[in-house]
Design a protein around this motif. Structure first.
Motif, short mmCIF file in Angstrom:
data_model
loop_
_atom_site.label_atom_id
_atom_site.label_comp_id
_atom_site.label_asym_id
_atom_site.label_seq_id
_atom_site.Cartn_x
_atom_site.Cartn_y
_atom_site.Cartn_z
N ALA A 113 -7.63 2.17 9.46
CA ALA A 113 -6.89 1.75 8.60
C ALA A 113 -7.28 2.39 7.05
N GLY A 114 -8.32 2.38 6.57
CA GLY A 114 -8.68 2.79 5.32
C GLY A 114 -8.30 4.22 4.92
N ARG A 115 -8.61 5.23 5.52
CA ARG A 115 -8.37 6.55 5.43
C ARG A 115 -7.00 6.89 5.58
N SER A 116 -6.15 6.25 6.42
CA SER A 116 -4.84 6.38 6.55
C SER A 116 -4.17 5.74 5.31
N ILE A 117 -4.53 4.74 5.18
CA ILE A 117 -3.69 3.93 3.89
C ILE A 117 -4.01 4.91 2.52
N ILE A 118 -5.27 5.46 2.40
CA ILE A 118 -5.67 6.16 1.24
C ILE A 118 -4.72 7.40 1.23
N GLN A 119 -4.66 8.06 2.51
CA GLN A 119 -3.76 9.28 2.52
C GLN A 119 -2.26 8.91 2.06
N ASP A 120 -1.61 7.83 2.79
CA ASP A 120 -0.22 7.24 2.29
C ASP A 120 -0.33 7.03 0.84
N GLN A 121 -1.14 6.38 0.57
CA GLN A 121 -1.03 5.89 -1.26
C GLN A 121 -1.02 7.10 -2.12
N ILE A 122 -1.85 8.32 -1.87
CA ILE A 122 -1.97 9.26 -2.27
C ILE A 122 -0.69 10.19 -2.44
N GLY A 163 0.73 5.68 -5.03
CA GLY A 163 0.49 4.34 -4.98
C GLY A 163 -1.17 4.11 -5.60
N ASN A 164 -1.16 2.91 -5.86
CA ASN A 164 -2.64 2.65 -6.62
C ASN A 164 -3.53 1.64 -5.76
N ALA A 165 -3.04 1.38 -4.29
CA ALA A 165 -3.51 0.54 -3.66
C ALA A 165 -4.77 1.44 -2.89
N LEU A 166 -5.72 1.77 -3.58
CA LEU A 166 -6.76 2.50 -3.52
C LEU A 166 -8.13 1.87 -3.88
N PRO A 167 -9.31 2.34 -3.18
CA PRO A 167 -10.53 1.70 -3.32
C PRO A 167 -10.99 2.14 -4.90
N ILE A 206 -7.83 -5.18 -4.55
CA ILE A 206 -7.01 -6.08 -3.86
C ILE A 206 -6.18 -5.73 -2.88
N ALA A 207 -5.03 -4.86 -3.45
CA ALA A 207 -3.86 -4.41 -2.77
C ALA A 207 -4.40 -3.70 -1.63
N PHE A 208 -5.68 -2.70 -1.84
CA PHE A 208 -5.76 -1.96 -0.69
C PHE A 208 -6.50 -2.54 0.41
N SER A 209 -7.27 -4.01 -0.01
CA SER A 209 -7.66 -4.76 1.03
C SER A 209 -6.54 -5.30 1.83
N GLU A 210 -5.33 -5.91 1.11
CA GLU A 210 -4.29 -6.51 1.82
C GLU A 210 -3.57 -5.30 2.65
N LEU A 211 -3.36 -4.37 2.22
CA LEU A 211 -2.87 -3.16 3.25
C LEU A 211 -3.69 -3.20 4.48
N MET A 212 -5.34 -3.17 4.36
CA MET A 212 -6.19 -3.03 5.52
C MET A 212 -5.76 -3.99 6.40
#
Length: 185
Positions: A36-45, A49-53, A58-64
């Protein structure tokens, strides 16, 4: 519905060879989730988006959490082994690492969406650790993540098997041999 014992988590700190191991299992024909983490980071970038570590943690954790629940459900109906590149308890580990409380809905998700009782954990491995555009943690942070995840999974009733620091194909052999044992839970 799939017996939860067939949902097997592979966890550990960043840069410990989990995704390479998952790739080796996928090449052998096993169903495997994507981290999840790497894919979410790639999508947010890609969307700005700002749901990043390094942004809104918090938004990053909810997406994970959403990603991991979706991955758990995606294994429904599968009658074979399903390997997960991290699991829902990783979200609690991440929040703990960030010194945030674990919300009740994350606790409930961890209790409702169970995996096999034994989880494989990849230890920190300095010789293969590499930082990149999505993995910005230092090796020291990777080691702290490992220890936090160890405590987190154990706190939620999982037993851990440490994966040896050997080539990915041998790691895959190790996991398959462990899962094949009669008493694997």
């Amino acid at each position: 519905m799939l017996n939860f014992q067939k949902r097997i988590v592979i966890t550990g700190g960043p840069g410990s060879g989990k995704s390479t191991l998952i790739d080796a299992l996928t090449q052998r024909g096993y169903l495997c989730s994507v981290e999840a983490g790497r894919s979410i980071i790639q999508d947010q970038i890609s969307i700005g988006g700002n749901a990043l570590p390094w942004g809104d943690r918090i938004a990053f954790s909810e997406l994970m959490l959403c990603w991991e629940i979706r991955s758990w459900h995606a294994a429904n109906g599968c009658h074979e082994l399903c390997f997960f590149d991290r699991g829902i308890p990783d979200v609690a580990g991440y929040l703990s690492l960030c010194r945030f409380p674990v919300p009740a809905h994350v606790e409930k998700a961890i209790n409702n969406f169970r995996y096999a009782g034994t989880v494989f954990i990849a230890p920190p491995w300095k010789e293969i650790y590499v930082q990149d555009s999505e993995r910005k943690q230092s090796i020291e942070e990777a080691e702290q993540t490992y220890w936090t995840l160890s405590k987190t999974y154990q706190a939620y009733g999982y037993q851990l098997i440490e994966i040896p620091r050997i080539p990915a194909d041998e790691r895959a052999d190790f996991i398959i041999s462990q899962v094949s044992q009669k008493d694997f839970q």
